[in-house]
Design an enzyme around this catalytic site. Structure first.
Site, short mmCIF file in Angstrom:
data_model
loop_
_atom_site.label_atom_id
_atom_site.label_comp_id
_atom_site.label_asym_id
_atom_site.label_seq_id
_atom_site.Cartn_x
_atom_site.Cartn_y
_atom_site.Cartn_z
N HIS A 83 38.72 40.20 37.55
CA HIS A 83 38.70 39.10 38.51
C HIS A 83 39.74 38.65 40.10
O HIS A 83 39.39 38.22 40.10
CB HIS A 83 40.45 38.23 37.03
CG HIS A 83 41.34 38.13 37.74
ND1 HIS A 83 42.24 37.66 37.90
CD2 HIS A 83 41.59 39.29 36.96
CE1 HIS A 83 43.22 38.69 38.30
NE2 HIS A 83 42.94 39.78 36.95
N CYS A 126 57.94 36.55 40.56
CA CYS A 126 58.31 35.19 40.69
C CYS A 126 58.06 34.37 39.16
O CYS A 126 57.31 34.83 38.51
CB CYS A 126 57.41 34.07 41.60
SG CYS A 126 58.03 32.75 41.78
N ASN A 131 49.29 45.69 46.46
CA ASN A 131 48.82 44.41 46.09
C ASN A 131 49.81 43.25 46.58
O ASN A 131 49.29 42.64 47.57
CB ASN A 131 48.86 44.17 44.64
CG ASN A 131 49.81 44.29 43.80
OD1 ASN A 131 50.53 45.25 43.60
ND2 ASN A 131 50.50 43.55 43.38
N THR A 147 45.59 45.72 34.02
CA THR A 147 46.36 46.33 33.03
C THR A 147 46.14 47.12 32.04
O THR A 147 47.09 47.63 31.38
CB THR A 147 46.88 44.73 32.25
OG1 THR A 147 47.60 44.03 33.86
CG2 THR A 147 49.11 44.86 31.38
N THR A 199 36.08 44.31 19.13
CA THR A 199 34.50 43.83 19.97
C THR A 199 34.09 43.79 21.17
O THR A 199 35.44 43.35 21.97
CB THR A 199 34.24 43.01 18.82
OG1 THR A 199 33.94 42.79 17.40
CG2 THR A 199 33.18 42.26 19.25
N GLN A 254 43.52 46.58 43.82
CA GLN A 254 42.86 45.73 45.47
C GLN A 254 42.17 46.00 46.43
O GLN A 254 41.68 45.86 46.88
CB GLN A 254 44.41 45.58 45.59
CG GLN A 254 45.29 44.68 44.69
CD GLN A 254 45.10 43.63 44.41
OE1 GLN A 254 44.14 43.15 45.78
NE2 GLN A 254 45.73 42.82 43.71
N1 PLP Z 1 46.68 46.55 39.59
C1 PLP Z 1 47.23 46.14 41.00
C2 PLP Z 1 47.58 46.82 42.11
C3 PLP Z 1 47.73 44.78 40.40
O1 PLP Z 1 47.44 44.27 41.84
C4 PLP Z 1 47.15 44.28 39.23
C5 PLP Z 1 47.51 42.23 39.78
O2 PLP Z 1 48.26 42.13 40.02
C6 PLP Z 1 47.16 44.80 38.26
C7 PLP Z 1 46.64 46.04 38.33
C8 PLP Z 1 46.26 44.62 36.63
O3 PLP Z 1 45.04 43.05 36.84
P1 PLP Z 1 44.51 42.73 35.77
O4 PLP Z 1 45.09 41.06 35.66
O5 PLP Z 1 43.22 42.69 35.58
O6 PLP Z 1 46.01 42.83 34.79
#
Ligand code: PLP
Length: 384
Positions: A200, A324, A150, A74, A237, A178
């Site tokens: 993650h 959701c 996603n 993000t 940092t 993804q």
């Molecule tokens: N882009 C896609 C296609 C995602 O599926 C996600 C998370 O669901 C993100 C960006 C955001 O990732 P993060 O959780 O590392 O901020």
């Protein structure tokens, strides 16, 4: 009564921490020192971060100087989607993640690129978007198209789209969150001016991500300013432990990707054959190329939030594949962009397998899914 055993089928939301990532994470957590400090402790942390950077760079076919670590995808996408001298206008695929849709700072200087019924941005829609801009603005465009979605797993035709972007002298931002671990990454990187990854989603800890720049990195600006970390591209940092865990996870995910794609595809096919036998069920994007691990199913007439609860009680962690909040599923912008009506878009379930998914999970899901779906069907509920 809650089921005794659990089956996790929501790997696109987050996947389990890989043991290699856990080991790297713990080793770095046990150490002290700020990577910007000159003392031995600091330099050891610096070493961990630079090892991770070299690893990520190698996996993407770029150099270490091209990798900027962030707190996640993000932040990475928010950083890249800022207007700059080089980018005055944003073209955004209609099915991009909220981190871009709601996280960009282009105001009204945005063109949404529509998708076809299978969820793909077409070359025609990209050509039209360029044609609609005045000549002088056409090379000052940032085009953001994800590698794969996603919610549906639909893979974008990036080769063809990137050729148009390049011919226009514009920039291409690829959200590969993804795709990592499921598709080869280096060919995607070769198309992109900037590519984004999330720890993650590949079996690393939350709290790390990366921007990997192509040759045009000067076209982008930092978002977080302050100290000189990350070559002045991202102040603050560094989270050395999360970065070390991320790199270890990505290395394993990339090494196992070809075999894992085949294994996941078998699980998904087995599951989708069970879904095809359910009257009225529909698999979204089934005529498009999709990630090997993801299925989005429409169970018409069944609200996704009800289905999610029923599956959860039966021991299955699924997702609605759409926004959701407060337990209420809103219509997915991905499905409405693909032409589905609001009611259908609120009845979508996402099943996503991952590195820790087993045949036993798939078999249990195949046995339970039709039974639970049929029990929830409007006819059945009304007859009861
Ligand atoms: N882009 C896609 C296609 C995602 O599926 C996600 C998370 O669901 C993100 C960006 C955001 O990732 P993060 O959780 O590392 O901020």
């Amino acid at each position: 009564m809650a089921a005794a055993s659990r089956h996790y089928c929501d790997h696109n939301a987050t996947t389990e921490l890989r043991p290699v990532a856990k080991a790297a994470l713990i080793a770095a957590l046990d150490a002290t020192g700020n990577a910007s400090s000159v003392h031995t402790e600091g330099q050891r942390q610096r070493g961990r971060i630079e090892d991770a950077r070299r690893l990520v760079a190698r996996l993407l076919g770029r150099g270490p100087a091209d990798v900027t670590f962030t707190s996640g995808a993000t932040e990475a996408l928010n950083t890249l989607a800022q207007p700059t001298e080089a980018h005055r206008h944003l073209f955004l695929g209609a099915t991009e993640h909220a981190a871009l849709r709601d996280g960009h700072r282009f105001g009204d200087a945005v063109t949404i690129l529509p998708v076809d019924n299978e969820g793909r941005v077409t070359t025609a829609s990209l050509d039209e978007a360029f044609a609609a801009l005045p000549d002088a603005q056409r090379n000052a465009v940032l085009v953001a198209v994800q590698a794969a979605n996603n919610e549906t797993g639909v893979i974008q035709p990036l080769d063809a789209l990137a050729a148009i972007v390049k011919a226009r002298g514009a920039s291409l931002l690829v959200d590969a969150v993804q795709a990592a671990g499921r598709l080869p990454l280096a060919p995607l990187m070769a198309l992109a001016d900037a590519l984004v990854l999330s720890s993650h989603k590949v079996g690393g800890p939350a709290g790390a991500g990366a921007i990997v720049y192509g040759t045009q990195d000067a076209r982008f600006l930092p978002l977080i300013r302050g100290g000189g970390q990350e070559r002045r591209r991202r102040a603050g940092t560094e989270n050395a432990a999360a970065i070390a865990g991320f790199a270890a996870a990505l290395e394993q995910a990339a090494a196992e990707q070809p075999a894992e794609a085949a294994r996941l595809n078998t699980l998904r096919e087995t599951f989708e054959n069970a879904v095809r036998a359910i009257p009225g069920a529909m698999i979204v994007g089934q005529n498009a190329e999709r990630l090997p691990n993801t299925t989005c199913v429409l169970l018409r007439g069944i609200a996704a939030e009800k289905a999610l609860i029923a599956f959860d009680i039966a021991g299955f962690a699924l997702s609605s594949g759409s926004a959701c909040s407060s337990g209420k599923v809103t219509a997915s912008h991905v499905l409405t962009a693909m032409g589905f009506d609001t009611a259908s878009a609120r009845s979508a379930l996402r099943i996503s397998f991952g590195w820790s998914s087993t045949e036993a999970t798939c078999e249990a899901l195949c046995a339970a899914f039709p039974r639970i779906a049929q029990n929830l069907s409007p006819e059945k509920v009304h007859a009861a």
